[in-house]
Design a protein around this motif. Structure first.
Motif, PDB file in Angstrom:
ATOM      1  N   PHE A  26       0.874  -1.207  -0.127  1.00 21.85           N
ATOM      2  CA  PHE A  26      -0.140   0.116  -0.057  1.00 21.85           C
ATOM      3  C   PHE A  26       0.739   1.190   0.065  1.00 21.85           C
ATOM      4  O   PHE A  26       1.456   1.556   0.739  1.00 21.85           O
ATOM      5  N   VAL A  27       0.820   2.156  -0.932  1.00 18.65           N
ATOM      6  CA  VAL A  27       1.741   3.468  -1.232  1.00 18.65           C
ATOM      7  C   VAL A  27       0.884   4.625  -0.772  1.00 18.65           C
ATOM      8  O   VAL A  27       1.484   5.669  -0.742  1.00 18.65           O
ATOM      9  N   ASN A  28      -0.516   4.415  -0.639  1.00 18.62           N
ATOM     10  CA  ASN A  28      -1.385   5.570  -0.378  1.00 18.62           C
ATOM     11  C   ASN A  28      -2.542   5.001   0.461  1.00 18.62           C
ATOM     12  O   ASN A  28      -2.992   3.956   0.139  1.00 18.62           O
ATOM     13  N   ASP A  29      -3.118   6.052   1.092  1.00 20.36           N
ATOM     14  CA  ASP A  29      -4.303   5.795   1.643  1.00 20.36           C
ATOM     15  C   ASP A  29      -5.670   6.772   1.305  1.00 20.36           C
ATOM     16  O   ASP A  29      -6.556   6.723   1.618  1.00 20.36           O
ATOM     17  N   LYS A  30      -5.195   7.508   0.140  1.00 18.79           N
ATOM     18  CA  LYS A  30      -6.082   8.581  -0.542  1.00 18.79           C
ATOM     19  C   LYS A  30      -6.740   7.695  -1.827  1.00 18.79           C
ATOM     20  O   LYS A  30      -6.091   7.253  -2.458  1.00 18.79           O
ATOM     21  N   TRP A  44     -12.108   1.661   8.954  1.00 19.37           N
ATOM     22  CA  TRP A  44     -11.068   0.652   9.030  1.00 19.37           C
ATOM     23  C   TRP A  44      -9.600   1.438   9.106  1.00 19.37           C
ATOM     24  O   TRP A  44      -8.835   0.958   9.825  1.00 19.37           O
ATOM     25  N   LYS A  45      -9.511   2.423   8.273  1.00 28.34           N
ATOM     26  CA  LYS A  45      -8.195   3.018   8.281  1.00 28.34           C
ATOM     27  C   LYS A  45      -8.132   3.895   9.543  1.00 28.34           C
ATOM     28  O   LYS A  45      -6.863   4.002  10.266  1.00 28.34           O
ATOM     29  N   LYS A  52       1.599   8.493   9.051  1.00 28.90           N
ATOM     30  CA  LYS A  52       1.602   8.868   7.748  1.00 28.90           C
ATOM     31  C   LYS A  52       1.992   7.798   6.575  1.00 28.90           C
ATOM     32  O   LYS A  52       2.740   6.864   6.850  1.00 28.90           O
ATOM     33  N   ASN A  53       1.844   8.265   5.280  1.00 31.37           N
ATOM     34  CA  ASN A  53       2.227   7.210   4.314  1.00 31.37           C
ATOM     35  C   ASN A  53       3.864   7.326   4.316  1.00 31.37           C
ATOM     36  O   ASN A  53       4.375   8.144   4.507  1.00 31.37           O
ATOM     37  N   VAL A 284       1.763  -8.450   3.261  1.00 31.83           N
ATOM     38  CA  VAL A 284       1.104  -7.130   2.777  1.00 31.83           C
ATOM     39  C   VAL A 284       2.075  -6.066   3.697  1.00 31.83           C
ATOM     40  O   VAL A 284       2.285  -6.417   4.916  1.00 31.83           O
ATOM     41  N   ILE A 285       2.276  -4.943   2.902  1.00 31.72           N
ATOM     42  CA  ILE A 285       2.963  -3.956   3.939  1.00 31.72           C
ATOM     43  C   ILE A 285       1.851  -2.631   3.701  1.00 31.72           C
ATOM     44  O   ILE A 285       1.572  -2.183   2.665  1.00 31.72           O
ATOM     45  N   PHE A 286       1.412  -2.038   4.666  1.00 29.83           N
ATOM     46  CA  PHE A 286       0.469  -1.000   4.844  1.00 29.83           C
ATOM     47  C   PHE A 286       1.162   0.172   4.606  1.00 29.83           C
ATOM     48  O   PHE A 286       2.389   0.373   4.729  1.00 29.83           O
ATOM     49  N   ASN A 287       0.258   1.376   4.209  1.00 29.93           N
ATOM     50  CA  ASN A 287       0.996   2.539   3.974  1.00 29.93           C
ATOM     51  C   ASN A 287       1.711   3.109   5.060  1.00 29.93           C
ATOM     52  O   ASN A 287       2.536   4.071   4.671  1.00 29.93           O
ATOM     53  N   ASP A 288       1.454   2.687   6.263  1.00 27.59           N
ATOM     54  CA  ASP A 288       2.145   3.355   7.421  1.00 27.59           C
ATOM     55  C   ASP A 288       3.338   2.404   7.902  1.00 27.59           C
ATOM     56  O   ASP A 288       3.861   2.782   8.855  1.00 27.59           O
TER      57      ASP A 288
END
Length: 361
Positions: A26-30, A44-45, A52-53, A284-288
């Motif tokens: 995940f490179v972005n949460d927007k 969920w977020k 931050k990203n 998985v790696i999340f954006n944070d």
């Protein structure tokens, strides 16, 4: 005994390899949409994303810690909203020797997305690259699901632009991906006809609605619509090629067909009884920076920032080893398409089925 063998084998592979073969990053949460079926929603977020990203420099450090990746998915949110997405793709392909890159998009801006795709293609030196554009129904339905009055128009424009890019780059492929949910169960027939019109060649993929937990949530009506889409797709790929951007594309199309059958069986009859490769061959790696075995599991292996951005250190810590055992001994199963893809490929029982699929599609 079977669980013991898989547990030992997957822990050994993870130790030797050091990191997953397949990584979802995940490179972005927007995102420009607020989709009604999406598990990666604001609620969920709010409960799960704590920072931050990851910056480009942080992502670069992560890429430098990774041994070879077979498959990398860059996602979000909307990955193409990042101004540095071309550089992120380039550094990961270069440092991890990624053998296949994939990005999923809502198609929110055809011109911007096409420009960034071409820039990526010019940076990754022939690495197979696919972009999946979400299309969940005809105009009224799609816009309703996406909660965006321009979503359908933008997605179709992007699909058409990507059709042109495919003609220029042999290593590039695009597909349409549809999530079957209660909102579009009555449009499968018309949607399949429309997809044939706007994307005569290329793979149409379908997902079944899911939550952020392993338990399948699809209703009887949703799985009936999913079955219908599955039949359309198999018939489609007997007449036209599926994945054309990869030398093993026909095998990947066959794998996706088998995966749909497993998902149908999982929803209708309970656990699929495949030994899941999440946490060993895929992760998985999340954006944070939070690292997990799977999007549907709440167990965190740790935040990569606390391990000096070294994925191998996270991937083989004690939490990871225990979670791999847990996944095997509880026969953890779900309808998550990405993780099923990897799990299918390590199941001896699936090999003959996959060969038969390849011969008939």
């Amino acid at each position: 005994m079977k669980n013991f063998i898989y547990s030992k084998s997957l822990n050994t592979i993870s130790k030797i390899k050091g990191n997953p073969f397949y990584l979802i990053l995940f490179v972005n949460d927007k995102c420009p949409n607020n989709c009604l079926h999406c598990w990666y929603n604001n609620e969920w977020k709010r409960d799960n994303i704590v920072g931050k990203n990851l910056s480009y420099d942080e992502l670069k450090k992560i890429s430098e810690s990774i041994n070879k990746l077979e498959f990398l998915t860059l996602t979000g949110g909307e990955a193409f909203l990042r101004d540095d997405i071309e550089d992120i793709a380039e550094v990961f392909v270069k440092n991890t020797k990624t053998r296949r890159l994939d990005i999923t998009t809502s198609g929110f801006d055809s011109e911007l997305i096409s420009k960034r795709i071409i820039n990526i293609l010019n940076k990754i030196n022939g690495t197979p690259f696919r972009v999946d554009v979400s299309l969940d129904g005809l105009e009224e339905t799609h816009n309703l699901i996406r909660q965006n009055k321009n979503a359908f128009r933008n997605a179709v424009s992007t699909i058409q632009s990507l059709n042109d890019i495919k003609k220029q780059y042999s290593n590039f492929d695009s597909s349409i991906i549809t999530t079957i949910s209660k909102y579009n169960i009555n449009e499968v027939d018309k949607l399949s006809e429309y997809i044939d019109e706007i994307m005569p060649e290329g793979e149409w993929m379908v997902n079944i609605v899911r939550s952020n937990t392993p338990a399948p949530i699809a209703t009887k009506d949703e799985i009936t619509a999913y079955k219908k889409a599955h039949e359309y797709i198999d018939a489609r790929h007997k007449l036209s090629p599926g994945d054309v951007g990869h030398k093993l594309g026909k095998w990947l199309t066959a794998k996706n067909s088998l995966r749909r059958e497993i998902i149908i069986d999982t929803v209708e009859n309970g656990k699929n009884h495949l030994n899941c490769a999440a946490g060993s061959l895929s992760g998985v790696i999340f954006n944070d920076g939070d690292v997990r075995a799977c999007e549907t599991l709440t167990d965190s292996l740790g935040n990569i920032k606390d391990f000096n951005y070294d994925l191998k250190k996270v991937w083989n810590n004690n939490k990871a080893k225990e979670l791999r055992r847990k996944i095997q001994y509880t026969n953890c199963s779900c309808t998550h398409e990405c993780y099923l893809s990897v799990s299918i490929l390590i199941q001896p029982i699936c090999v003959m089925k996959l060969i038969m699929k390849r011969l008939t599609l």
